[in-house]
Motif scaffolding. Structure first.
Motif, PDB file in Angstrom:
ATOM      1  N   LEU A 159       5.256  -2.417  -2.175  1.00  0.00           N
ATOM      2  CA  LEU A 159       5.500  -1.437  -1.332  1.00  0.00           C
ATOM      3  C   LEU A 159       6.109  -0.013  -2.111  1.00  0.00           C
ATOM      4  CD1 LEU A 159       7.031  -3.640   1.622  1.00  0.00           C
ATOM      5  CD2 LEU A 159       4.717  -2.187   1.354  1.00  0.00           C
ATOM      6  N   TRP A 160       6.849  -0.511  -2.942  1.00  0.00           N
ATOM      7  CA  TRP A 160       7.723   0.608  -3.997  1.00  0.00           C
ATOM      8  C   TRP A 160       6.594   1.510  -4.808  1.00  0.00           C
ATOM      9  CZ3 TRP A 160      12.423   1.857  -2.205  1.00  0.00           C
ATOM     10  CH2 TRP A 160      13.292   0.911  -1.838  1.00  0.00           C
ATOM     11  N   ARG A 161       5.606   0.722  -5.221  1.00  0.00           N
ATOM     12  CA  ARG A 161       4.727   1.472  -5.977  1.00  0.00           C
ATOM     13  C   ARG A 161       3.739   2.108  -5.250  1.00  0.00           C
ATOM     14  NH1 ARG A 161       4.545  -3.800  -9.039  1.00  0.00           N
ATOM     15  NH2 ARG A 161       2.704  -4.116  -7.951  1.00  0.00           N
ATOM     16  N   ALA A 162       3.624   2.026  -3.920  1.00  0.00           N
ATOM     17  CA  ALA A 162       2.341   2.503  -3.312  1.00  0.00           C
ATOM     18  C   ALA A 162       2.432   4.183  -3.429  1.00  0.00           C
ATOM     19  CB  ALA A 162       2.582   2.060  -1.632  1.00  0.00           C
ATOM     20  N   THR A 163       1.446   4.614  -3.777  1.00  0.00           N
ATOM     21  CA  THR A 163       1.325   6.050  -3.832  1.00  0.00           C
ATOM     22  C   THR A 163       1.116   6.965  -2.557  1.00  0.00           C
ATOM     23  OG1 THR A 163      -0.938   5.967  -4.699  1.00  0.00           O
ATOM     24  CG2 THR A 163       1.187   5.837  -6.284  1.00  0.00           C
ATOM     25  N   ASP A 164       0.419   6.400  -1.579  1.00  0.00           N
ATOM     26  CA  ASP A 164       0.029   6.982  -0.561  1.00  0.00           C
ATOM     27  C   ASP A 164       0.224   5.879   0.765  1.00  0.00           C
ATOM     28  OD1 ASP A 164      -2.704   5.233   0.091  1.00  0.00           O
ATOM     29  OD2 ASP A 164      -2.624   6.145  -1.815  1.00  0.00           O
ATOM     30  N   GLU A 165       0.061   6.714   2.204  1.00  0.00           N
ATOM     31  CA  GLU A 165       0.448   5.835   3.258  1.00  0.00           C
ATOM     32  C   GLU A 165      -0.562   4.473   3.317  1.00  0.00           C
ATOM     33  OE1 GLU A 165       1.651   7.221   7.656  1.00  0.00           O
ATOM     34  OE2 GLU A 165      -0.073   8.320   6.548  1.00  0.00           O
ATOM     35  N   GLN A 166      -1.869   4.676   3.046  1.00  0.00           N
ATOM     36  CA  GLN A 166      -2.864   3.699   3.208  1.00  0.00           C
ATOM     37  C   GLN A 166      -2.460   2.230   2.490  1.00  0.00           C
ATOM     38  OE1 GLN A 166      -5.220   3.340   5.684  1.00  0.00           O
ATOM     39  NE2 GLN A 166      -4.948   1.141   5.198  1.00  0.00           N
ATOM     40  N   SER A 167      -2.263   2.784   0.901  1.00  0.00           N
ATOM     41  CA  SER A 167      -2.092   1.596  -0.056  1.00  0.00           C
ATOM     42  C   SER A 167      -0.522   1.070   0.662  1.00  0.00           C
ATOM     43  CB  SER A 167      -1.857   2.207  -1.377  1.00  0.00           C
ATOM     44  OG  SER A 167      -0.946   3.109  -1.445  1.00  0.00           O
ATOM     45  N   TRP A 168       0.419   1.716   0.835  1.00  0.00           N
ATOM     46  CA  TRP A 168       1.721   1.126   1.443  1.00  0.00           C
ATOM     47  C   TRP A 168       1.431   0.195   2.490  1.00  0.00           C
ATOM     48  CZ3 TRP A 168       3.726   1.597   6.281  1.00  0.00           C
ATOM     49  CH2 TRP A 168       5.133   1.109   6.443  1.00  0.00           C
ATOM     50  N   PHE A 169       0.694   0.425   3.516  1.00  0.00           N
ATOM     51  CA  PHE A 169       0.619  -0.405   4.641  1.00  0.00           C
ATOM     52  C   PHE A 169      -0.275  -1.471   4.215  1.00  0.00           C
ATOM     53  CE2 PHE A 169      -1.671  -2.221   8.120  1.00  0.00           C
ATOM     54  CZ  PHE A 169      -0.615  -2.427   9.017  1.00  0.00           C
ATOM     55  N   ASP A 170      -1.406  -1.302   3.486  1.00  0.00           N
ATOM     56  CA  ASP A 170      -2.251  -2.351   2.943  1.00  0.00           C
ATOM     57  C   ASP A 170      -1.236  -3.336   2.420  1.00  0.00           C
ATOM     58  OD1 ASP A 170      -4.407  -1.250   3.986  1.00  0.00           O
ATOM     59  OD2 ASP A 170      -5.058  -0.398   1.909  1.00  0.00           O
ATOM     60  N   ALA A 171      -0.536  -3.029   1.489  1.00  0.00           N
ATOM     61  CA  ALA A 171       0.514  -4.015   0.636  1.00  0.00           C
ATOM     62  C   ALA A 171       1.447  -4.692   1.643  1.00  0.00           C
ATOM     63  CB  ALA A 171       1.555  -2.993  -0.237  1.00  0.00           C
ATOM     64  N   LEU A 172       1.959  -3.922   2.866  1.00  0.00           N
ATOM     65  CA  LEU A 172       2.522  -4.570   3.816  1.00  0.00           C
ATOM     66  C   LEU A 172       1.871  -5.723   4.322  1.00  0.00           C
ATOM     67  CD1 LEU A 172       5.369  -4.797   5.315  1.00  0.00           C
ATOM     68  CD2 LEU A 172       4.493  -2.836   6.829  1.00  0.00           C
ATOM     69  N   ALA A 173       0.590  -5.540   4.962  1.00  0.00           N
ATOM     70  CA  ALA A 173      -0.088  -6.520   5.426  1.00  0.00           C
ATOM     71  C   ALA A 173      -0.416  -7.692   4.539  1.00  0.00           C
ATOM     72  CB  ALA A 173      -1.463  -5.777   5.838  1.00  0.00           C
ATOM     73  N   VAL A 174      -0.614  -7.427   3.164  1.00  0.00           N
ATOM     74  CA  VAL A 174      -0.913  -8.385   2.384  1.00  0.00           C
ATOM     75  C   VAL A 174       0.322  -9.286   2.254  1.00  0.00           C
ATOM     76  CG1 VAL A 174      -1.159  -9.048  -0.094  1.00  0.00           C
ATOM     77  CG2 VAL A 174      -2.576  -7.310   1.076  1.00  0.00           C
ATOM     78  N   LEU A 175       1.522  -8.834   2.297  1.00  0.00           N
ATOM     79  CA  LEU A 175       2.774  -9.637   2.138  1.00  0.00           C
ATOM     80  C   LEU A 175       2.814 -10.333   3.562  1.00  0.00           C
ATOM     81  CD1 LEU A 175       5.089  -6.957   0.624  1.00  0.00           C
ATOM     82  CD2 LEU A 175       4.251  -9.219  -0.580  1.00  0.00           C
ATOM     83  N   GLY A 176       2.481  -9.985   4.560  1.00  0.00           N
ATOM     84  CA  GLY A 176       2.398 -10.733   5.870  1.00  0.00           C
ATOM     85  C   GLY A 176       1.487 -11.874   5.693  1.00  0.00           C
ATOM     86  N   LYS A 177       0.136 -11.424   5.291  1.00  0.00           N
ATOM     87  CA  LYS A 177      -0.670 -12.625   5.098  1.00  0.00           C
ATOM     88  C   LYS A 177      -0.180 -13.652   4.037  1.00  0.00           C
ATOM     89  CE  LYS A 177      -4.920 -10.200   6.316  1.00  0.00           C
ATOM     90  NZ  LYS A 177      -4.425  -9.154   7.032  1.00  0.00           N
ATOM     91  N   ARG A 178       0.663 -13.470   3.167  1.00  0.00           N
ATOM     92  CA  ARG A 178       1.145 -14.468   2.151  1.00  0.00           C
ATOM     93  C   ARG A 178       2.146 -15.347   3.004  1.00  0.00           C
ATOM     94  NH1 ARG A 178       2.222 -10.784  -3.083  1.00  0.00           N
ATOM     95  NH2 ARG A 178      -0.034 -10.391  -3.666  1.00  0.00           N
ATOM     96  N   CYS A 179       2.741 -14.878   4.104  1.00  0.00           N
ATOM     97  CA  CYS A 179       3.527 -15.473   4.852  1.00  0.00           C
ATOM     98  C   CYS A 179       2.902 -16.401   5.970  1.00  0.00           C
ATOM     99  CB  CYS A 179       4.658 -14.631   5.438  1.00  0.00           C
ATOM    100  SG  CYS A 179       5.706 -14.002   4.163  1.00  0.00           S
ATOM    101  N   GLY A 180       1.512 -16.222   6.056  1.00  0.00           N
ATOM    102  CA  GLY A 180       0.836 -16.907   6.839  1.00  0.00           C
ATOM    103  C   GLY A 180       0.276 -16.155   8.344  1.00  0.00           C
ATOM    104  N   PHE A 181       0.644 -14.818   8.446  1.00  0.00           N
ATOM    105  CA  PHE A 181       0.301 -14.113   9.606  1.00  0.00           C
ATOM    106  C   PHE A 181      -1.038 -13.353   9.196  1.00  0.00           C
ATOM    107  CE2 PHE A 181       4.873 -14.947   9.499  1.00  0.00           C
ATOM    108  CZ  PHE A 181       5.063 -15.305  10.821  1.00  0.00           C
ATOM    109  N   ASP A 182      -1.501 -13.265  10.443  1.00  0.00           N
ATOM    110  CA  ASP A 182      -3.195 -12.526  10.361  1.00  0.00           C
ATOM    111  C   ASP A 182      -3.050 -11.045  10.574  1.00  0.00           C
ATOM    112  OD1 ASP A 182      -4.167 -15.180  10.457  1.00  0.00           O
ATOM    113  OD2 ASP A 182      -4.089 -15.293  12.670  1.00  0.00           O
ATOM    114  N   GLN A 183      -1.995 -10.736  11.298  1.00  0.00           N
ATOM    115  CA  GLN A 183      -1.919  -8.952  11.529  1.00  0.00           C
ATOM    116  C   GLN A 183      -0.632  -8.455  11.618  1.00  0.00           C
ATOM    117  OE1 GLN A 183      -4.720  -7.873  15.033  1.00  0.00           O
ATOM    118  NE2 GLN A 183      -4.774  -9.932  15.207  1.00  0.00           N
TER     119      GLN A 183
END
Length: 234
Positions: free
Chosen positions: A4-28
């Motif tokens: 999240l800190w390294r994200a250089t643009d909005e899309q990569s920031w949200f993609d990183a957030l969604a990936v972290l959610g999936k690592r905790c077992g969430f789909d969306q």
């Protein structure tokens, strides 16, 4: 959290957030913030990977006004673990059934309350999962999810600021002064005397202001500007 800190643009920031959610077992995942007090729900900064058909239905039917997860996050600070039982009246039940058809069955909503009176929510959602499974999942990951909420809010500031700037009408210095005096209760005649100009000139500026704010009266423009933090009536 580092992506999240390294994200250089909005899309990569949200993609990183969604990936972290999936690592905790969430789909969306959904992240939403109303940037300033008094701004409309339609002015929200929102990013999600929910189905676009669901987002369209949600907006078209104004589900935000009956959504219990939204009302909770607007007024509470504790995370809300939700499933079908949270949606109690007929309208909420219809909303839940529609959401379930798009893979939103259970989840957790973490309220956001920022230092500048921002309000919002970070939601992680599962498709087909029992309330007991969700409870076990949240117990395991809640500390991480709470920290993730805070980091997400901090790292989203540049995107939220850009979004907010796009909503604020661009006023000329004279329009700004007219609006400031209007918020303090001055009449057209009084403002004209202060500026040393004609009332017609003041009315010209006020007509431009109403157009820029999309309102029909000067008082409505003053209220809207105050809510946006553009002017201080005091």
């Amino acid at each position: 959290m580092a992506p999240l800190w390294r994200a250089t643009d909005e899309q990569s920031w949200f993609d990183a957030l969604a990936v972290l959610g999936k690592r905790c077992g969430f789909d969306q995942t959904l992240f939403a913030v109303i940037p300033r007090p008094g701004m409309r729900f339609s002015d929200v900064y929102l990013r999600s990977d929910y189905a676009s058909a669901w987002r369209d239905t949600y907006d078209e039917r104004a589900f935000v006004r009956i959504d219990p997860t939204v009302s909770h996050c607007m007024t509470q600070t504790a995370p809300l673990i939700w499933s079908s039982s949270l949606f109690t009246d007929r309208g909420q039940q219809e909303m839940y059934e529609e959401a379930r058809r798009h893979g939103l069955c259970t989840g957790i909503s973490l309220p956001i309350h920022g230092p500048k009176q921002e309000v919002g929510m970070l939601c992680f959602v599962c498709g087909d999962q029992s309330a007991r499974e969700l409870d076990n999942q949240v117990r395991r990951y809640l500390p991480m999810l709470t920290l993730l909420r805070d980091v997400a809010f901090d790292t989203a500031q540049r995107f939220v600021a850009s979004h907010t700037a796009s909503l604020i009408p661009k006023l000329t210095p004279r329009e700004y002064e007219c609006l400031q005096w209007t918020a303090q209760g001055k009449s057209t005649w009084e403002i004209a005397k202060i500026f040393g100009c004609s009332e017609a000139t003041v009315n010209f500026h006020m007509a431009n202001i109403r157009t820029k704010f999309g309102v029909s009266s000067r008082s409505a423009a003053a209220v809207k500007a105050t809510r946006m933090g553009l002017i201080d009536p005091d």
